[in-house]
Design a protein around this motif. Sequence first.
Motif, PDB file in Angstrom:
ATOM      1  N   HIS A  73       0.813  -1.228   0.000  1.00 61.21           N
ATOM      2  CA  HIS A  73       0.000   0.000   0.000  1.00 61.21           C
ATOM      3  C   HIS A  73       0.846   1.278   0.000  1.00 61.21           C
ATOM      4  CE1 HIS A  73       0.821  -0.776   4.248  1.00 61.21           C
ATOM      5  NE2 HIS A  73       0.666   0.526   4.440  1.00 61.21           N
ATOM      6  N   HIS A  74       2.167   1.152  -0.122  1.00 59.21           N
ATOM      7  CA  HIS A  74       3.039   2.326  -0.144  1.00 59.21           C
ATOM      8  C   HIS A  74       3.401   2.762  -1.567  1.00 59.21           C
ATOM      9  CE1 HIS A  74       3.672   2.402   4.146  1.00 59.21           C
ATOM     10  NE2 HIS A  74       3.973   1.111   4.131  1.00 59.21           N
ATOM     11  N   ASN A  75       2.726   2.264  -2.567  1.00 56.57           N
ATOM     12  CA  ASN A  75       3.159   2.510  -3.935  1.00 56.57           C
ATOM     13  C   ASN A  75       2.941   3.942  -4.407  1.00 56.57           C
ATOM     14  OD1 ASN A  75       4.369   1.626  -6.327  1.00 56.57           O
ATOM     15  ND2 ASN A  75       2.377   1.403  -7.295  1.00 56.57           N
ATOM     16  N   VAL A  76       1.739   4.458  -4.310  1.00 57.17           N
ATOM     17  CA  VAL A  76       1.407   5.756  -4.901  1.00 57.17           C
ATOM     18  C   VAL A  76       1.672   6.872  -3.895  1.00 57.17           C
ATOM     19  CG1 VAL A  76      -0.412   7.145  -5.965  1.00 57.17           C
ATOM     20  CG2 VAL A  76      -0.309   4.686  -6.416  1.00 57.17           C
ATOM     21  N   TYR A  77       2.392   7.896  -4.346  1.00 58.22           N
ATOM     22  CA  TYR A  77       2.682   9.068  -3.528  1.00 58.22           C
ATOM     23  C   TYR A  77       2.516  10.328  -4.379  1.00 58.22           C
ATOM     24  CZ  TYR A  77       7.210   8.769  -5.873  1.00 58.22           C
ATOM     25  OH  TYR A  77       8.192   8.693  -6.820  1.00 58.22           O
ATOM     26  N   THR A  78       2.453  11.466  -3.731  1.00 59.25           N
ATOM     27  CA  THR A  78       2.296  12.741  -4.433  1.00 59.25           C
ATOM     28  C   THR A  78       3.670  13.280  -4.810  1.00 59.25           C
ATOM     29  OG1 THR A  78       0.295  13.200  -3.186  1.00 59.25           O
ATOM     30  CG2 THR A  78       1.349  15.069  -4.249  1.00 59.25           C
ATOM     31  N   VAL A  90       1.317  15.570  -9.043  1.00 58.67           N
ATOM     32  CA  VAL A  90       0.876  14.362  -9.746  1.00 58.67           C
ATOM     33  C   VAL A  90       1.199  13.170  -8.856  1.00 58.67           C
ATOM     34  CG1 VAL A  90       1.196  15.366 -12.034  1.00 58.67           C
ATOM     35  CG2 VAL A  90       3.070  14.133 -10.962  1.00 58.67           C
ATOM     36  N   ASN A  91       0.771  12.012  -9.263  1.00 60.83           N
ATOM     37  CA  ASN A  91       1.090  10.793  -8.525  1.00 60.83           C
ATOM     38  C   ASN A  91       2.377  10.174  -9.052  1.00 60.83           C
ATOM     39  OD1 ASN A  91      -1.148  10.908  -6.854  1.00 60.83           O
ATOM     40  ND2 ASN A  91      -2.400   9.661  -8.197  1.00 60.83           N
ATOM     41  N   GLY A  92       3.232   9.767  -8.132  1.00 63.90           N
ATOM     42  CA  GLY A  92       4.403   8.980  -8.457  1.00 63.90           C
ATOM     43  C   GLY A  92       4.185   7.568  -7.944  1.00 63.90           C
ATOM     44  N   CYS A  93       4.957   6.637  -8.438  1.00 62.82           N
ATOM     45  CA  CYS A  93       4.815   5.239  -8.014  1.00 62.82           C
ATOM     46  C   CYS A  93       6.179   4.704  -7.582  1.00 62.82           C
ATOM     47  CB  CYS A  93       4.265   4.377  -9.139  1.00 62.82           C
ATOM     48  SG  CYS A  93       2.571   4.767  -9.589  1.00 62.82           S
ATOM     49  N   LEU A  94       6.248   4.253  -6.357  1.00 64.33           N
ATOM     50  CA  LEU A  94       7.498   3.752  -5.807  1.00 64.33           C
ATOM     51  C   LEU A  94       7.994   2.523  -6.565  1.00 64.33           C
ATOM     52  CD1 LEU A  94       9.660   4.159  -3.677  1.00 64.33           C
ATOM     53  CD2 LEU A  94       8.230   2.884  -2.059  1.00 64.33           C
ATOM     54  N   ASP A  95       7.094   1.649  -6.978  1.00 65.47           N
ATOM     55  CA  ASP A  95       7.549   0.469  -7.726  1.00 65.47           C
ATOM     56  C   ASP A  95       8.176   0.870  -9.061  1.00 65.47           C
ATOM     57  OD1 ASP A  95       5.155   1.046  -9.101  1.00 65.47           O
ATOM     58  OD2 ASP A  95       4.377  -0.995  -8.951  1.00 65.47           O
TER      59      ASP A  95
END
Length: 149
Positions: A73-78, A90-95
């Motif tokens: 659940h930590h994938n999407v961040y601002t 925008v949204n960034g994605c940790l993966d």
Amino acid sequence: MQSQEVEAFRVVATVYCDFIDSCRIFENEESFRKLLRIISQLYTNALDLPEVELEEEYLTDVDFPLPEVDVKHHNVYTEIFDPYHDETPVNGCLDDDIIDIYSDIKKGHILYEQGQDVKAVWEWRFGLEVHWGEHATSAIRALHSIKFL
């Protein structure tokens, strides 16, 4: 091309690629802490890589499979791409950050192992400036939030 700076980066690049190859699921505090430490070291060591020029135009022709990673659940961040311009987050994605860093670092790592060290250093340095460096700083910020906020 042998130098302490290149060797220091190569060692951390190996650690990063091996870690991503072996730890596909990031869900506990220890895995995120280790990832934060490795990406931070990778970025820091990359800042010391020498600038190199290639004698001829070069297109990367290294092919390898990309691992799949799961950060739960930590994938999407601002994310804001340029802090000096007023832009909409925008949204960034940790993966995506993890795999884009892996892809660029692995290319150079393979080239280095093939004895093409100047191309490897160029690949690592160019990627820092135009691609994986942005993913690294974004991932560091996201991982810092997971760890401390």
